[in-house]
Design a protein around this motif. Structure first.
Motif, short mmCIF file in Angstrom:
data_model
loop_
_atom_site.label_atom_id
_atom_site.label_comp_id
_atom_site.label_asym_id
_atom_site.label_seq_id
_atom_site.Cartn_x
_atom_site.Cartn_y
_atom_site.Cartn_z
N MET A 1 0.84 -1.17 0.00
CA MET A 1 0.00 0.00 0.00
C MET A 1 0.89 1.24 0.00
N ALA A 2 0.58 2.23 -0.85
CA ALA A 2 1.41 3.43 -1.01
C ALA A 2 1.53 4.21 0.29
N SER A 3 0.50 4.23 1.13
CA SER A 3 0.56 5.00 2.37
C SER A 3 1.50 4.37 3.40
N ASP A 4 1.91 3.12 3.17
CA ASP A 4 2.86 2.47 4.07
C ASP A 4 4.31 2.77 3.70
N LEU A 5 4.51 3.42 2.56
CA LEU A 5 5.85 3.74 2.09
C LEU A 5 6.30 5.09 2.64
N PRO A 6 7.60 5.25 2.84
CA PRO A 6 8.08 6.55 3.29
C PRO A 6 7.84 7.60 2.21
N LEU A 7 7.77 8.83 2.62
CA LEU A 7 7.63 9.96 1.71
C LEU A 7 9.04 10.48 1.46
N ILE A 8 9.45 10.54 0.20
CA ILE A 8 10.80 10.99 -0.15
C ILE A 8 10.69 12.30 -0.94
N VAL A 9 11.41 13.31 -0.46
CA VAL A 9 11.41 14.63 -1.07
C VAL A 9 12.86 14.98 -1.39
N SER A 10 13.13 15.31 -2.66
CA SER A 10 14.48 15.72 -3.06
C SER A 10 14.45 17.18 -3.49
N ARG A 11 15.47 17.92 -3.09
CA ARG A 11 15.56 19.34 -3.42
C ARG A 11 17.00 19.70 -3.76
N ASP A 12 17.15 20.68 -4.66
CA ASP A 12 18.45 21.31 -4.90
C ASP A 12 18.51 22.52 -3.99
N LEU A 13 19.62 22.68 -3.30
CA LEU A 13 19.83 23.82 -2.41
C LEU A 13 20.99 24.62 -3.00
N PRO A 14 20.68 25.57 -3.90
CA PRO A 14 21.74 26.24 -4.66
C PRO A 14 22.59 27.21 -3.86
N ALA A 15 22.13 27.64 -2.70
CA ALA A 15 22.87 28.62 -1.90
C ALA A 15 22.53 28.41 -0.43
N PRO A 16 23.34 29.00 0.47
CA PRO A 16 23.07 28.82 1.91
C PRO A 16 21.66 29.23 2.31
N GLY A 17 21.08 30.24 1.68
CA GLY A 17 19.71 30.65 2.01
C GLY A 17 18.70 29.54 1.75
N ALA A 18 18.95 28.73 0.72
CA ALA A 18 18.06 27.61 0.42
C ALA A 18 18.16 26.54 1.49
N THR A 19 19.35 26.37 2.05
CA THR A 19 19.51 25.41 3.15
C THR A 19 18.71 25.87 4.35
N GLY A 20 18.73 27.17 4.63
CA GLY A 20 17.94 27.72 5.73
C GLY A 20 16.45 27.54 5.49
N ALA A 21 16.00 27.75 4.26
CA ALA A 21 14.58 27.56 3.94
C ALA A 21 14.19 26.10 4.13
N MET A 22 15.05 25.18 3.73
CA MET A 22 14.77 23.75 3.90
C MET A 22 14.71 23.42 5.40
N ALA A 23 15.63 23.99 6.18
CA ALA A 23 15.62 23.74 7.63
C ALA A 23 14.33 24.25 8.26
N ARG A 24 13.84 25.41 7.82
CA ARG A 24 12.59 25.94 8.36
C ARG A 24 11.42 25.03 7.99
N ALA A 25 11.42 24.52 6.76
CA ALA A 25 10.34 23.63 6.33
C ALA A 25 10.36 22.33 7.13
N VAL A 26 11.54 21.78 7.36
CA VAL A 26 11.65 20.55 8.16
C VAL A 26 11.27 20.86 9.60
N GLY A 27 11.72 21.98 10.12
CA GLY A 27 11.38 22.36 11.49
C GLY A 27 9.88 22.49 11.69
N ALA A 28 9.17 22.97 10.68
CA ALA A 28 7.72 23.14 10.79
C ALA A 28 7.00 21.80 10.93
N LEU A 29 7.57 20.74 10.39
CA LEU A 29 6.88 19.45 10.47
C LEU A 29 7.29 18.61 11.67
#
Length: 187
Positions: A1-29
């Motif tokens: 069943m698809a809902s039993d599988l992990p959710l995988i998200v891939s992103r390019d982080l082209p600059a340090p600011g993008a890393t910060g944005a990713m950290a905020r998004a992960v922190g929110a969850l």
């Protein structure tokens, strides 16, 4: 069943600011009791990500440094403006397992105060573990998200976030999967 599988998200982080944005998004969850494993080679940005995550969770990011010699650092999470406790718990615990030779080294470090053995969850607040592969046997019963960072240039990174299937229902996980984290240029 698809809902039993992990959710995988891939992103390019082209600059340090993008890393910060990713950290905020992960922190929110993240929720109290959650564990985040950080993988990647030396210099991939694991501690930089943790610093930005600490900021997002309400800790003093200036306190965050590589805990390679201390191995476990704990950062208090601020209460909200009205004084209510932080919903992610009282602490962000930052573990760096790089210098550990096996999970046997964890007992003397107070591992039982980091991970609750009965539940397999963070004992207090949220736990971030760098170099988790060095202590893999100790993480066997832990339900954790895994973020893998890979350098792609001098300041750019690739990021792959694997969330446990049980996190799929979190609204923040859905948002993260559907769109890139952004940073408001005004704020």
């Amino acid at each position: 069943m698809a809902s039993d599988l992990p959710l995988i998200v891939s992103r390019d982080l082209p600059a340090p600011g993008a890393t910060g944005a990713m950290a905020r998004a992960v922190g929110a969850l993240l929720r109290a009791g959650d564990v985040l494993l950080l993988s990647g080679p030396m210099g991939a940005g694991k501690t930089t990500f943790t610093r930005e995550l600490a900021r997002a969770l309400g800790a003093d990011a200036g306190l965050v440094s590589s805990p390679t010699y201390v191995m476990i650092n704990r950062y208090p999470l601020r209460a909200d403006a009205e004084g209510a406790p932080n919903p992610r718990g009282p602490l962000l615990t930052h573990v760096d397992a790089y210098r550990l030779t096996s999970d046997d080294d964890l007992d003397v470090l107070g591992w039982d105060r980091v991970i609750d053995g009965a539940s397999g969850r963070a004992a207090e607040g949220v736990v971030v573990i760098e170099w988790p592969e060095r202590i893999a046997p100790a993480l066997g019963g832990v339900e954790a998200a895994r973020l893998t960072l890979s350098p792609t240039g001098a300041t750019s990174r690739g990021a792959t976030l694997e969330l446990p299937a049980s996190w799929r229902g979190r609204p923040e996980a859905v948002l993260l999967a559907e769109r890139e984290p952004t940073r408001c240029r005004t704020t």
